[in-house]
Design a protein around this motif. Sequence first.
Motif, PDB file in Angstrom:
ATOM      1  N   VAL A   3       0.849  -1.184   0.000  1.00 28.12           N
ATOM      2  CA  VAL A   3       0.000   0.000   0.000  1.00 28.12           C
ATOM      3  C   VAL A   3       0.887   1.237   0.000  1.00 28.12           C
ATOM      4  CG1 VAL A   3      -1.753   1.275   1.280  1.00 28.12           C
ATOM      5  CG2 VAL A   3      -1.822  -1.227   1.216  1.00 28.12           C
ATOM      6  N   ASN A   4       0.744   2.078  -1.017  1.00 29.38           N
ATOM      7  CA  ASN A   4       1.488   3.338  -1.122  1.00 29.38           C
ATOM      8  C   ASN A   4       2.989   3.170  -0.903  1.00 29.38           C
ATOM      9  OD1 ASN A   4      -0.882   4.780  -1.630  1.00 29.38           O
ATOM     10  ND2 ASN A   4      -1.294   4.954   0.563  1.00 29.38           N
ATOM     11  N   ASN A   5       3.560   2.140  -1.546  1.00 30.56           N
ATOM     12  CA  ASN A   5       4.990   1.845  -1.436  1.00 30.56           C
ATOM     13  C   ASN A   5       5.429   1.594   0.000  1.00 30.56           C
ATOM     14  OD1 ASN A   5       5.491   1.963  -4.194  1.00 30.56           O
ATOM     15  ND2 ASN A   5       5.734   4.172  -4.130  1.00 30.56           N
ATOM     16  N   GLY A   6       4.515   1.114   0.808  1.00 34.90           N
ATOM     17  CA  GLY A   6       4.823   0.838   2.203  1.00 34.90           C
ATOM     18  C   GLY A   6       4.899  -0.639   2.485  1.00 34.90           C
ATOM     19  N   LYS A   7       4.287  -1.020   3.589  1.00 36.08           N
ATOM     20  CA  LYS A   7       4.342  -2.400   4.041  1.00 36.08           C
ATOM     21  C   LYS A   7       3.681  -3.336   3.030  1.00 36.08           C
ATOM     22  CE  LYS A   7       3.423  -5.362   7.848  1.00 36.08           C
ATOM     23  NZ  LYS A   7       2.572  -5.894   8.774  1.00 36.08           N
ATOM     24  N   GLU A   8       4.339  -4.491   2.808  1.00 36.85           N
ATOM     25  CA  GLU A   8       3.803  -5.499   1.909  1.00 36.85           C
ATOM     26  C   GLU A   8       2.556  -6.116   2.524  1.00 36.85           C
ATOM     27  OE1 GLU A   8       5.882  -9.398   0.619  1.00 36.85           O
ATOM     28  OE2 GLU A   8       6.582  -7.827  -0.740  1.00 36.85           O
ATOM     29  N   VAL A   9       1.494  -6.231   1.741  1.00 32.98           N
ATOM     30  CA  VAL A   9       0.224  -6.757   2.255  1.00 32.98           C
ATOM     31  C   VAL A   9      -0.045  -8.180   1.798  1.00 32.98           C
ATOM     32  CG1 VAL A   9      -0.837  -4.484   2.512  1.00 32.98           C
ATOM     33  CG2 VAL A   9      -1.087  -5.732   0.350  1.00 32.98           C
ATOM     34  N   SER A  10       0.796  -8.700   0.918  1.00 27.45           N
ATOM     35  CA  SER A  10       0.616 -10.059   0.426  1.00 27.45           C
ATOM     36  C   SER A  10       1.972 -10.748   0.407  1.00 27.45           C
ATOM     37  CB  SER A  10       0.017 -10.046  -0.980  1.00 27.45           C
ATOM     38  OG  SER A  10      -0.058 -11.361  -1.488  1.00 27.45           O
TER      39      SER A  10
END
Length: 145
Positions: A3-10
């Motif tokens: 999300v928005n070059n932040g934390k990986e969600v997958s």
Amino acid sequence: DNVNNGKEVSSNFILVGASSYRINERLVASFSNYGKTDVDIFAPGMYIYTTTVNNEYEFQNGTSMAASITSGVAALIFSYYPNLTASEVKQIIMQSGVSYDIMVNKPSKSKEKELVLFSSLSKSGKIVNAYNALIMAEEISKNKN
């Protein structure tokens, strides 16, 4: 996969860049996506001899070729080691790739080339390697039992 070059969600999604067959400044395809935040690994994506319409074959270029090769490696790993999770397969692919400590052209449509360290263009800084991946998968699979 973030999300928005932040934390990986997958943890089971792999984003692939395209490499060439050259081990020099032209290692990365000029059309490839890249980025330490988004691209996980590179795979061959230039001059791939593949099937086309009407039972024909031809050479193709593209990140879709690189994604297909990476998917094939993932399928190969999972077919031999079904006790591994998709997240483990992703980590195996990323960790078992081949590193190249060389300067390469940063992908661009510009005629002027910017040289960057290959490892700066993806999270892993590597190119997919099926042999290494299978060796690593075997070790991880054994340790799970």
